[in-house]
Design a protein around this motif. Structure first.
Motif: not given
Length: 430
Positions: A29-41
Protein backbone atom coordinates in the motif's frame (compact mmCIF):
# COMPACT_ATOMS: atom_id res chain seq x y z
CA UNK A 1 26.70 18.57 17.74
CA UNK A 2 26.48 15.32 15.76
CA UNK A 3 23.10 13.61 15.60
CA UNK A 4 22.75 10.06 17.04
CA UNK A 5 23.50 7.14 14.73
CA UNK A 6 19.84 6.12 14.52
CA UNK A 7 19.00 9.62 13.26
CA UNK A 8 21.84 9.67 10.75
CA UNK A 9 20.94 6.25 9.34
CA UNK A 10 17.31 7.21 8.79
CA UNK A 11 16.28 6.16 5.25
CA UNK A 12 15.91 8.84 2.59
CA UNK A 13 13.97 6.65 0.14
CA UNK A 14 11.39 3.97 0.53
CA UNK A 15 13.60 1.09 -0.64
CA UNK A 16 16.01 1.80 2.24
CA UNK A 17 13.39 1.05 4.91
CA UNK A 18 14.26 -1.90 7.14
CA UNK A 19 11.37 -4.30 7.68
CA UNK A 20 7.67 -3.37 7.39
CA UNK A 21 7.48 -5.06 4.01
CA UNK A 22 3.74 -5.58 4.48
CA UNK A 23 3.48 -1.79 4.00
CA UNK A 24 6.49 -0.65 1.97
CA UNK A 25 7.47 -3.74 -0.03
CA UNK A 26 6.94 -3.65 -3.82
CA UNK A 27 3.24 -3.67 -4.61
CA UNK A 28 2.18 -2.93 -1.03
CA UNK A 29 0.00 0.00 0.00
CA UNK A 30 2.57 2.66 0.97
CA UNK A 31 4.85 1.63 -1.91
CA UNK A 32 1.92 2.17 -4.26
CA UNK A 33 1.15 5.60 -2.77
CA UNK A 34 4.74 6.70 -3.34
CA UNK A 35 4.92 5.14 -6.81
CA UNK A 36 1.74 6.92 -7.91
CA UNK A 37 2.59 10.10 -5.95
CA UNK A 38 -0.89 9.87 -4.45
CA UNK A 39 -0.16 10.28 -0.77
CA UNK A 40 -2.90 10.32 1.80
CA UNK A 41 -2.69 11.01 5.51
CA UNK A 42 -1.98 8.00 7.65
CA UNK A 43 -1.51 6.91 11.24
CA UNK A 44 1.33 4.51 12.00
CA UNK A 45 1.10 2.70 15.31
CA UNK A 46 3.39 0.19 16.91
CA UNK A 47 6.21 -0.21 19.45
CA UNK A 48 9.05 2.34 19.75
CA UNK A 49 11.97 2.07 17.34
CA UNK A 50 10.17 0.03 14.71
CA UNK A 51 10.35 2.54 11.85
CA UNK A 52 7.45 4.97 12.08
CA UNK A 53 9.69 8.02 11.66
CA UNK A 54 11.76 6.19 9.05
CA UNK A 55 8.68 5.50 6.94
CA UNK A 56 7.64 9.15 7.08
CA UNK A 57 11.15 10.33 6.20
CA UNK A 58 11.42 7.86 3.32
CA UNK A 59 8.01 8.84 1.93
CA UNK A 60 9.07 12.49 1.90
CA UNK A 61 12.46 11.67 0.36
CA UNK A 62 10.97 9.45 -2.34
CA UNK A 63 8.36 12.03 -3.33
CA UNK A 64 10.67 15.06 -2.94
CA UNK A 65 8.17 16.76 -0.64
CA UNK A 66 9.33 18.89 2.28
CA UNK A 67 9.48 16.87 5.51
CA UNK A 68 8.77 18.36 8.91
CA UNK A 69 8.46 16.80 12.36
CA UNK A 70 6.38 17.97 15.31
CA UNK A 71 5.24 16.47 18.59
CA UNK A 72 1.53 16.72 19.40
CA UNK A 73 2.26 16.97 23.11
CA UNK A 74 4.93 19.69 23.09
CA UNK A 75 4.46 21.69 19.88
CA UNK A 76 1.63 24.19 19.65
CA UNK A 77 -0.67 25.78 17.12
CA UNK A 78 2.04 28.30 16.19
CA UNK A 79 4.30 25.55 14.84
CA UNK A 80 1.39 24.10 12.87
CA UNK A 81 0.67 27.51 11.39
CA UNK A 82 4.28 27.79 10.19
CA UNK A 83 3.99 24.43 8.41
CA UNK A 84 0.65 25.42 6.86
CA UNK A 85 2.24 28.64 5.59
CA UNK A 86 5.16 26.68 4.12
CA UNK A 87 2.73 24.35 2.36
CA UNK A 88 0.87 27.34 0.93
CA UNK A 89 4.06 28.97 -0.32
CA UNK A 90 6.02 25.99 -1.64
CA UNK A 91 3.65 23.06 -2.03
CA UNK A 92 2.79 19.89 -0.15
CA UNK A 93 4.49 19.23 3.17
CA UNK A 94 4.76 15.79 4.75
CA UNK A 95 4.25 16.30 8.49
CA UNK A 96 5.27 13.60 10.93
CA UNK A 97 3.28 14.28 14.09
CA UNK A 98 4.64 12.18 16.92
CA UNK A 99 2.39 11.19 19.84
CA UNK A 100 -0.63 12.03 17.74
CA UNK A 101 -2.89 10.52 20.39
CA UNK A 102 -2.13 13.66 22.46
CA UNK A 103 -3.39 16.09 19.83
CA UNK A 104 -5.82 18.51 21.48
CA UNK A 105 -8.99 19.91 19.89
CA UNK A 106 -7.52 23.34 19.04
CA UNK A 107 -4.67 21.86 17.02
CA UNK A 108 -6.95 19.26 15.52
CA UNK A 109 -9.44 21.89 14.31
CA UNK A 110 -6.59 23.84 12.73
CA UNK A 111 -5.21 20.79 10.93
CA UNK A 112 -8.42 19.38 9.48
CA UNK A 113 -8.93 21.78 6.53
CA UNK A 114 -5.27 21.43 5.52
CA UNK A 115 -5.64 17.64 5.50
CA UNK A 116 -8.80 17.92 3.44
CA UNK A 117 -7.05 20.08 0.83
CA UNK A 118 -3.96 17.89 0.69
CA UNK A 119 -1.64 20.78 1.52
CA UNK A 120 -0.40 18.80 4.51
CA UNK A 121 0.06 15.04 4.33
CA UNK A 122 -0.16 14.00 7.96
CA UNK A 123 1.73 10.95 9.16
CA UNK A 124 0.75 10.44 12.76
CA UNK A 125 2.95 8.22 14.91
CA UNK A 126 1.80 6.58 18.11
CA UNK A 127 2.47 3.60 20.33
CA UNK A 128 -1.18 3.65 21.45
CA UNK A 129 -4.10 1.89 19.81
CA UNK A 130 -5.48 4.59 17.46
CA UNK A 131 -8.97 3.10 17.50
CA UNK A 132 -9.14 3.89 21.21
CA UNK A 133 -6.94 6.94 21.72
CA UNK A 134 -7.22 9.09 18.59
CA UNK A 135 -10.09 11.47 17.97
CA UNK A 136 -12.53 10.12 15.33
CA UNK A 137 -12.32 13.35 13.29
CA UNK A 138 -8.62 12.75 12.65
CA UNK A 139 -8.96 8.99 12.43
CA UNK A 140 -11.61 9.21 9.73
CA UNK A 141 -9.29 11.28 7.53
CA UNK A 142 -6.32 8.94 7.74
CA UNK A 143 -5.53 5.36 6.87
CA UNK A 144 -4.35 3.34 9.84
CA UNK A 145 -1.35 1.04 9.47
CA UNK A 146 0.19 -1.17 12.11
CA UNK A 147 4.00 -1.05 12.25
CA UNK A 148 5.30 -4.35 13.59
CA UNK A 149 8.41 -5.13 15.66
CA UNK A 150 11.35 -5.77 13.40
CA UNK A 151 12.53 -9.32 12.85
CA UNK A 152 16.00 -10.11 14.17
CA UNK A 153 17.42 -10.42 10.65
CA UNK A 154 16.09 -6.93 9.85
CA UNK A 155 17.85 -5.41 12.87
CA UNK A 156 21.07 -7.29 12.06
CA UNK A 157 20.95 -6.05 8.46
CA UNK A 158 20.56 -2.43 9.62
CA UNK A 159 23.46 -2.81 12.06
CA UNK A 160 25.69 -4.18 9.30
CA UNK A 161 24.72 -1.28 7.05
CA UNK A 162 25.62 1.22 9.77
CA UNK A 163 29.00 -0.46 10.31
CA UNK A 164 29.84 -0.24 6.60
CA UNK A 165 28.52 3.27 5.89
CA UNK A 166 31.36 5.78 5.44
CA UNK A 167 29.25 8.92 5.33
CA UNK A 168 26.57 8.43 7.98
CA UNK A 169 27.67 5.31 9.80
CA UNK A 170 30.62 3.91 11.74
CA UNK A 171 32.90 2.60 8.96
CA UNK A 172 35.68 5.04 9.91
CA UNK A 173 36.04 3.43 13.35
CA UNK A 174 37.16 0.04 11.94
CA UNK A 175 34.76 -1.85 14.18
CA UNK A 176 35.06 -5.57 14.90
CA UNK A 177 31.63 -6.49 16.27
CA UNK A 178 32.02 -10.03 17.58
CA UNK A 179 29.27 -12.53 16.70
CA UNK A 180 28.05 -13.04 20.27
CA UNK A 181 27.93 -9.26 20.74
CA UNK A 182 25.90 -8.89 17.55
CA UNK A 183 23.46 -11.57 18.73
CA UNK A 184 23.00 -9.85 22.08
CA UNK A 185 22.59 -6.42 20.48
CA UNK A 186 19.87 -7.77 18.19
CA UNK A 187 18.16 -9.89 20.80
CA UNK A 188 18.27 -7.52 23.77
CA UNK A 189 16.68 -4.60 21.95
CA UNK A 190 13.55 -6.59 21.01
CA UNK A 191 13.10 -5.21 17.51
CA UNK A 192 13.78 -1.61 18.58
CA UNK A 193 16.24 -0.51 15.89
CA UNK A 194 16.76 2.92 17.43
CA UNK A 195 17.94 1.34 20.69
CA UNK A 196 20.16 -1.11 18.83
CA UNK A 197 21.91 1.56 16.74
CA UNK A 198 22.34 3.98 19.60
CA UNK A 199 23.62 1.21 21.87
CA UNK A 200 26.10 0.22 19.17
CA UNK A 201 27.30 3.82 18.73
CA UNK A 202 27.84 4.22 22.47
CA UNK A 203 29.82 0.97 22.54
CA UNK A 204 32.01 2.01 19.60
CA UNK A 205 32.72 5.56 20.73
CA UNK A 206 33.47 4.55 24.32
CA UNK A 207 35.88 1.72 23.42
CA UNK A 208 39.55 2.38 22.68
CA UNK A 209 41.09 0.82 19.54
CA UNK A 210 43.45 -2.10 20.08
CA UNK A 211 47.07 -2.24 18.87
CA UNK A 212 45.86 -3.07 15.35
CA UNK A 213 43.61 -0.02 15.25
CA UNK A 214 40.42 -2.06 15.59
CA UNK A 215 37.56 -1.19 17.92
CA UNK A 216 36.65 -4.64 19.22
CA UNK A 217 33.12 -4.85 20.59
CA UNK A 218 32.56 -7.98 22.65
CA UNK A 219 29.59 -9.34 24.60
CA UNK A 220 30.31 -7.59 27.95
CA UNK A 221 30.54 -4.22 26.20
CA UNK A 222 27.17 -4.66 24.49
CA UNK A 223 25.59 -5.93 27.72
CA UNK A 224 26.72 -2.72 29.39
CA UNK A 225 25.65 -0.32 26.64
CA UNK A 226 22.17 -1.82 26.18
CA UNK A 227 21.87 -2.52 29.92
CA UNK A 228 20.70 -6.07 29.49
CA UNK A 229 22.61 -9.20 30.32
CA UNK A 230 22.70 -12.17 28.01
CA UNK A 231 20.71 -15.10 29.36
CA UNK A 232 23.80 -17.25 29.15
CA UNK A 233 27.29 -16.71 27.86
CA UNK A 234 27.51 -20.04 26.09
CA UNK A 235 29.88 -20.02 23.16
CA UNK A 236 27.18 -20.93 20.65
CA UNK A 237 25.16 -17.83 21.55
CA UNK A 238 21.94 -19.87 21.59
CA UNK A 239 21.35 -19.63 25.33
CA UNK A 240 18.31 -17.38 25.15
CA UNK A 241 16.58 -19.71 22.70
CA UNK A 242 17.38 -22.65 24.96
CA UNK A 243 15.80 -20.91 27.96
CA UNK A 244 12.67 -20.01 25.97
CA UNK A 245 12.39 -23.62 24.80
CA UNK A 246 12.94 -24.92 28.32
CA UNK A 247 10.18 -22.66 29.68
CA UNK A 248 7.58 -24.05 27.29
CA UNK A 249 8.70 -27.65 27.73
CA UNK A 250 8.64 -27.33 31.52
CA UNK A 251 5.08 -25.98 31.45
CA UNK A 252 4.08 -28.69 28.97
CA UNK A 253 5.62 -31.27 31.30
CA UNK A 254 3.76 -29.81 34.32
CA UNK A 255 6.96 -29.03 36.26
CA UNK A 256 6.08 -25.82 38.12
CA UNK A 257 9.47 -25.29 39.72
CA UNK A 258 11.42 -25.66 36.49
CA UNK A 259 8.96 -23.38 34.67
CA UNK A 260 9.37 -20.69 37.34
CA UNK A 261 13.16 -21.03 37.14
CA UNK A 262 13.22 -20.41 33.38
CA UNK A 263 10.67 -17.62 33.74
CA UNK A 264 12.97 -15.97 36.29
CA UNK A 265 15.88 -16.11 33.85
CA UNK A 266 13.82 -14.41 31.17
CA UNK A 267 12.59 -11.81 33.66
CA UNK A 268 16.14 -11.10 34.78
CA UNK A 269 17.07 -10.54 31.14
CA UNK A 270 14.19 -8.05 30.90
CA UNK A 271 12.67 -9.92 27.98
CA UNK A 272 8.97 -9.21 28.49
CA UNK A 273 7.95 -9.45 24.79
CA UNK A 274 9.38 -12.98 24.46
CA UNK A 275 7.72 -14.11 27.70
CA UNK A 276 4.37 -12.76 26.54
CA UNK A 277 4.60 -14.41 23.12
CA UNK A 278 5.71 -17.74 24.54
CA UNK A 279 3.05 -17.95 27.25
CA UNK A 280 0.36 -16.99 24.72
CA UNK A 281 1.47 -19.90 22.53
CA UNK A 282 1.57 -22.29 25.50
CA UNK A 283 -1.94 -21.34 26.59
CA UNK A 284 -3.45 -22.48 23.32
CA UNK A 285 -0.97 -25.03 21.99
CA UNK A 286 -0.43 -27.07 25.15
CA UNK A 287 -3.50 -26.37 27.33
CA UNK A 288 -6.16 -25.66 24.73
CA UNK A 289 -9.56 -27.26 25.13
CA UNK A 290 -8.44 -29.23 28.18
CA UNK A 291 -8.89 -26.05 30.21
CA UNK A 292 -10.14 -23.05 28.21
CA UNK A 293 -10.68 -21.02 31.38
CA UNK A 294 -7.04 -21.17 32.43
CA UNK A 295 -5.94 -20.31 28.89
CA UNK A 296 -8.16 -17.21 29.03
CA UNK A 297 -6.83 -16.27 32.47
CA UNK A 298 -3.28 -16.62 31.19
CA UNK A 299 -4.00 -14.15 28.38
CA UNK A 300 -5.50 -11.74 30.93
CA UNK A 301 -2.35 -12.08 33.06
CA UNK A 302 -0.16 -11.44 30.01
CA UNK A 303 -2.12 -8.28 29.20
CA UNK A 304 -1.75 -7.11 32.82
CA UNK A 305 2.01 -7.73 32.64
CA UNK A 306 2.23 -5.66 29.45
CA UNK A 307 0.45 -2.74 31.11
CA UNK A 308 2.48 -2.97 34.32
CA UNK A 309 5.97 -3.53 32.91
CA UNK A 310 8.82 -4.76 35.06
CA UNK A 311 9.29 -5.23 37.97
CA UNK A 312 5.56 -5.64 38.76
CA UNK A 313 4.94 -7.69 35.60
CA UNK A 314 6.64 -10.64 37.29
CA UNK A 315 3.57 -11.12 39.53
CA UNK A 316 0.85 -11.83 36.91
CA UNK A 317 3.41 -13.76 34.86
CA UNK A 318 4.17 -16.04 37.80
CA UNK A 319 0.46 -16.62 38.33
CA UNK A 320 0.05 -17.56 34.69
CA UNK A 321 3.02 -19.95 34.68
CA UNK A 322 1.89 -21.76 37.84
CA UNK A 323 -1.65 -22.23 36.50
CA UNK A 324 -0.51 -23.29 33.05
CA UNK A 325 1.96 -25.81 34.46
CA UNK A 326 -0.57 -27.40 36.81
CA UNK A 327 -3.45 -27.41 34.31
CA UNK A 328 -4.56 -30.50 32.38
CA UNK A 329 -3.02 -30.47 28.91
CA UNK A 330 -4.27 -31.15 25.40
CA UNK A 331 -2.90 -30.24 21.98
CA UNK A 332 -5.92 -31.69 20.17
CA UNK A 333 -7.09 -28.36 18.69
CA UNK A 334 -3.54 -27.56 17.52
CA UNK A 335 -3.24 -30.96 15.82
CA UNK A 336 -6.72 -30.58 14.32
CA UNK A 337 -6.02 -27.27 12.59
CA UNK A 338 -2.72 -28.63 11.27
CA UNK A 339 -4.57 -31.61 9.82
CA UNK A 340 -7.11 -29.28 8.17
CA UNK A 341 -4.31 -27.08 6.82
CA UNK A 342 -2.58 -30.13 5.41
CA UNK A 343 -5.69 -30.99 3.40
CA UNK A 344 -6.04 -27.44 2.11
CA UNK A 345 -2.37 -27.18 1.15
CA UNK A 346 -2.55 -30.51 -0.66
CA UNK A 347 -5.54 -29.46 -2.72
CA UNK A 348 -8.07 -31.45 -0.69
CA UNK A 349 -10.84 -28.84 -0.63
CA UNK A 350 -13.87 -29.12 -2.88
CA UNK A 351 -16.76 -26.72 -3.50
CA UNK A 352 -18.67 -25.15 -0.65
CA UNK A 353 -22.12 -26.84 -0.61
CA UNK A 354 -24.74 -24.70 -2.38
CA UNK A 355 -26.92 -24.36 0.72
CA UNK A 356 -24.01 -22.72 2.60
CA UNK A 357 -23.09 -20.23 -0.12
CA UNK A 358 -23.82 -16.52 0.22
CA UNK A 359 -27.41 -15.72 -0.71
CA UNK A 360 -27.44 -11.98 0.05
CA UNK A 361 -27.67 -10.72 -3.51
CA UNK A 362 -30.27 -10.53 -6.23
CA UNK A 363 -30.41 -13.65 -8.34
CA UNK A 364 -28.82 -15.92 -5.72
CA UNK A 365 -31.95 -18.08 -5.55
CA UNK A 366 -31.83 -18.72 -9.30
CA UNK A 367 -28.34 -20.11 -8.78
CA UNK A 368 -29.62 -22.32 -5.94
CA UNK A 369 -27.46 -20.40 -3.45
CA UNK A 370 -28.61 -20.87 0.14
CA UNK A 371 -31.98 -22.27 -0.91
CA UNK A 372 -31.88 -25.47 1.16
CA UNK A 373 -30.03 -24.01 4.14
CA UNK A 374 -31.58 -24.98 7.47
CA UNK A 375 -31.31 -22.29 10.18
CA UNK A 376 -30.29 -24.22 13.34
CA UNK A 377 -32.01 -21.79 15.74
CA UNK A 378 -35.37 -22.72 14.23
CA UNK A 379 -35.02 -26.30 15.52
CA UNK A 380 -35.20 -27.95 18.91
CA UNK A 381 -31.93 -27.66 20.75
CA UNK A 382 -30.77 -25.11 18.17
CA UNK A 383 -29.37 -27.90 16.03
CA UNK A 384 -30.35 -29.67 12.84
CA UNK A 385 -28.52 -32.21 10.73
CA UNK A 386 -27.13 -30.88 7.45
CA UNK A 387 -23.87 -31.25 5.58
CA UNK A 388 -21.28 -28.53 6.09
CA UNK A 389 -18.09 -29.98 4.62
CA UNK A 390 -17.59 -30.15 0.84
CA UNK A 391 -18.78 -33.41 -0.73
CA UNK A 392 -15.29 -34.81 -1.22
CA UNK A 393 -14.52 -34.29 2.49
CA UNK A 394 -17.94 -35.14 3.86
CA UNK A 395 -16.66 -37.77 6.29
CA UNK A 396 -13.41 -36.09 7.31
CA UNK A 397 -12.75 -35.78 11.06
CA UNK A 398 -9.92 -33.44 12.05
CA UNK A 399 -10.42 -33.12 15.79
CA UNK A 400 -9.21 -36.11 17.76
CA UNK A 401 -9.96 -35.24 21.39
CA UNK A 402 -7.83 -36.75 24.13
CA UNK A 403 -10.23 -36.48 27.07
CA UNK A 404 -7.49 -35.27 29.43
CA UNK A 405 -9.91 -33.25 31.57
CA UNK A 406 -13.59 -33.14 32.43
CA UNK A 407 -13.96 -30.18 30.10
CA UNK A 408 -12.37 -31.90 27.12
CA UNK A 409 -14.25 -35.12 27.88
CA UNK A 410 -17.52 -33.17 27.85
CA UNK A 411 -16.55 -31.60 24.52
CA UNK A 412 -15.64 -35.05 23.20
CA UNK A 413 -18.95 -36.56 24.22
CA UNK A 414 -20.89 -33.74 22.56
CA UNK A 415 -18.72 -33.95 19.45
CA UNK A 416 -19.31 -37.70 19.14
CA UNK A 417 -23.04 -37.36 19.76
CA UNK A 418 -23.48 -34.60 17.17
CA UNK A 419 -21.28 -36.35 14.64
CA UNK A 420 -23.22 -39.60 14.98
CA UNK A 421 -26.62 -37.87 14.85
CA UNK A 422 -25.65 -35.94 11.76
CA UNK A 423 -24.32 -39.10 10.09
CA UNK A 424 -27.49 -41.09 10.89
CA UNK A 425 -29.98 -38.41 9.84
CA UNK A 426 -28.19 -37.53 6.60
CA UNK A 427 -28.03 -41.24 5.77
CA UNK A 428 -31.82 -41.49 6.19
CA UNK A 429 -32.39 -38.53 3.86
CA UNK A 430 -30.43 -40.26 1.13
Amino acid sequence: MQQPLAYRMRPTKIDEIVGQQHLVGPGKIIWRMVEAKMLSSMILYGPPGTGKTSIASAIAGSTKYAFRMLNAATDGKKELQQIALEAKMSGTVVLLLDEIHRLDKTKQDFLLPHLESGAIVLIGATTENPYITINPAIRSRAQIFEVKPLAEHDVESAIQRALMDDERGLASFNVNLQPEAMRQLVYATNGDLRSALNGLELAVKSTQPNADGQVVIDLPIIEETVQRKALTADKDGDGHYDVISALQKSIRGSDVDAALHYLARLIEAGDLPTIMRRLSVVAYEDIGVANPAVAARAITAIQAAERLGFPEARIPLANAVVELALSPKSNSAYLAIDAALSDVRNGQTGDVPDHLKDAHYKGAEKLNRGVEYLYPHDYQGDWVAQQYLPDRLANRQYWQAKGNSKVETAYLERYQKLHQSQHDQLKKKK
